[in-house]
Write an enzyme that holds these catalytic residues in place. Structure first.
Site, mmCIF file in Angstrom:
data_model
loop_
_atom_site.group_PDB
_atom_site.id
_atom_site.type_symbol
_atom_site.label_atom_id
_atom_site.label_comp_id
_atom_site.label_asym_id
_atom_site.label_seq_id
_atom_site.Cartn_x
_atom_site.Cartn_y
_atom_site.Cartn_z
ATOM 1 N N GLU A 25 5.401 2.936 4.695
ATOM 2 C CA GLU A 25 6.135 1.674 4.706
ATOM 3 C C GLU A 25 5.241 0.522 5.141
ATOM 4 O O GLU A 25 5.276 -0.567 4.558
ATOM 5 C CB GLU A 25 7.336 1.776 5.644
ATOM 6 C CG GLU A 25 8.468 2.636 5.126
ATOM 7 C CD GLU A 25 9.588 2.789 6.137
ATOM 8 O OE1 GLU A 25 10.761 2.835 5.733
ATOM 9 O OE2 GLU A 25 9.282 2.865 7.352
ATOM 10 N N GLU A 26 4.447 0.757 6.177
ATOM 11 C CA GLU A 26 3.566 -0.296 6.676
ATOM 12 C C GLU A 26 2.607 -0.769 5.584
ATOM 13 O O GLU A 26 2.401 -1.971 5.395
ATOM 14 C CB GLU A 26 2.787 0.209 7.888
ATOM 15 C CG GLU A 26 1.995 -0.859 8.607
ATOM 16 C CD GLU A 26 1.318 -0.342 9.863
ATOM 17 O OE1 GLU A 26 0.624 -1.145 10.520
ATOM 18 O OE2 GLU A 26 1.458 0.858 10.196
ATOM 19 N N GLY A 27 2.029 0.179 4.853
ATOM 20 C CA GLY A 27 1.117 -0.185 3.773
ATOM 21 C C GLY A 27 1.823 -0.881 2.626
ATOM 22 O O GLY A 27 1.347 -1.896 2.102
#
Length: 492
Positions: free
Chosen positions: A173-175
């Site tokens: 998700e962060e990426g």
């Protein structure tokens, strides 16, 4: 005189009805143009707001976003209006005293109360997303992680905003959200243009995300988006424990495995000499337990970028690859594609070293020179920077170059495709904007309908049509126009 009276009687412009019709026609046309212009005049702009807290491994930051309130389905252009850096370390550092994690956020939240108009407080969504620091804490001590979140949530609920919850983002998700942010701010999505790749580096993890033109061989690295009517098949991976702070610990572990009391380190400047506790190196879930009986060691810098690169290479596993191509640690990565935006610590480190715009060979030359600079000279050149952070720039710069070239496979040519950035169009690059856009559904799957003509074009066409009607009206009365007859010569 009789002839003049006869001509006046035949001239329709002297008839009251004709004059009245003509005047009313002109008034109607002027009114049409005036109403159209006034109706389409931009009104005083009203805004909606959203707040996102980025709880990273080394610190927490708060971002406030705004967008036009009158847009249907909240699809107006989102812009960052304010940022606040929370004093102190990341919330994961408060695992032994969780209440302090909540207390640390108070000043920035009070700042948000002042920045967001009072009338919008209750409808403003407030999010907190935690990244690699809390992922590591949850992995090591789930109970402590839960206590930190409870303390944080209690503090956030004290404020008048619409709190939407606090949670840990996955690395994927962060990426992916970082990729959305970069391409949204660059206006690549709505315009249907070629997208940018995203490179993110934090204290505990690093992410790479880009659209691949081939099928992703590893399902855990594949993300699909449909945005503004276009499909995007994204490759993304997050390397936990490979942020700049954690990878420094991994490098020191290699140098201190023998348990010696003095450790020479090519990644620190010549003349650097500091006594450190072994517990400060081995206190992370990224590091295996040590066996040495010594409690401390003397960390001595030798300042050699090429040897430092060898240390970094040993931290990155370039062993076997079970896919057609890999980055490192046996992780699948397809061939790089397109241009990239590198942000967070990528930018801050390279900007400090003045390496954001140089070609790769020049970057390596300047890095070698910097690492070889005596520690006393470095401190003298940068008296305002804390020595702890100042001492790590040689290592961090060497790690970034090695990670990008040997880890992510950028070459001397493709290095020029990387642009190191802090902001795009006034908004910080990072995952927070993409996260909020996703949760509020502000980026539609299908392209929203737009008027066939822009405002200026619409007004221009209406004005031209009105003038054409006036012309046609006058032309239609042409048969009634007064005609000048030649004077007749009277013969006496």
């Amino acid at each position: 005189m009789a002839a003049q009276r006869e001509m006046k009687g035949k001239n329709p412009w002297h008839r009251p009805v004709t004059i009245l019709i003509a005047v009313l026609g002109v008034i109607a046309i002027v009114a049409l143009v005036t109403v159209t212009v006034m109706q389409n005049q931009p009104l005083h702009q009203k805004y909606k707001y959203g707040i996102v807290l980025d709880a990273g491994s080394s610190h927490t930051a708060m971002y406030i976003y705004q967008w036009p309130a009158e847009k249907d389905n909240d699809t107006g252009r989102v812009q960052q209006t304010h940022a606040c850096k929370v004093n102190g370390p990341g919330i994961s550092s408060y695992w032994s005293s969780p209440s302090q994690a909540g207390d640390s956020l108070r000043k920035c939240l009070q700042d948000a109360e002042r920045q967001v108009p009072l009338s919008r407080h209750q409808e403003t969504p407030l999010y907190l997303g935690a990244t690699a620091g809390m992922r590591l804490l949850s992995k090591e001590n789930r109970s402590a992680s839960s206590e930190v979140f409870r303390a944080v949530e209690r503090e956030l609920q004290r404020f008048p905003f619409s709190f939407q919850g606090a949670r840990i983002l996955t690395g994927q998700e962060e990426g992916a959200f970082g990729w959305v942010t970069v391409n949204y701010l660059d206006d690549r999505l709505r315009q249907g243009l070629g997208t940018r790749g995203a490179l993110d580096l934090g204290g505990a993890s690093t992410q790479i995300s880009f659209v691949s033109n081939q099928e992703v061989e590893s399902s855990e690295n594949a993300v699909a988006f449909r945005l503004y009517g276009n499909d995007y098949h994204l490759y993304t991976h997050s390397f936990l424990c490979y942020g700049k702070d954690q990878v420094l610990k991994l490098a020191l572990v290699q140098l201190t495995e023998s348990g010696e009391r003095q450790v020479s380190d090519p990644c620190f400047h010549p003349g650097y000499n500091v006594t450190k506790e072994y517990s400060a190196v081995y206190n992370s879930p990224c590091v295996t337990a040590r066996k040495s009986k010594e409690t401390s060691f003397t960390h001595i810098g030798t300042g050699n970028a090429l040897k430092c690169q060898e240390v970094v290479r040993r931290v990155l596993d370039f062993g076997r690859c079970n896919f057609s191509s890999c980055s490192f640690n046996q992780v699948y990565q397809p061939p790089l594609r397109g241009t990239f935006r590198a942000f967070s610590a990528f930018y801050f480190v390279m900007n400090f070293l003045n390496l954001t715009s140089d070609p790769l060979e020049r970057v390596k030359e300047k890095l070698e020179h910097y690492c070889a600079t005596p520690w006393t000279q470095v401190k003298q050149d940068h008296p305002d920077i804390k020595e702890k952070y100042l001492a790590e720039y040689c290592f961090s710069g060497t790690y970034i170059v090695t990670l990008l070239t040997e880890g992510y496979n950028f070459t001397s040519e493709s290095w020029n495709d990387i642009k190191f950035i802090k902001k795009i169009s006034g908004s910080d690059a990072g995952w927070t904007l993409g996260y909020m856009l996703n949760l509020t559904n502000m980026v539609p799957a299908e392209a929203p309908d737009t008027p066939p003509l822009p405002y200026a074009g619409f007004v221009t066409i209406v004005t031209c049509m009105a003038l054409l009607l006036v012309f046609l009206l006058v032309l239609s009365l042409r048969s009634y126009w007064p005609r000048c007859r030649p004077a007749q010569t009277r013969i006496i």
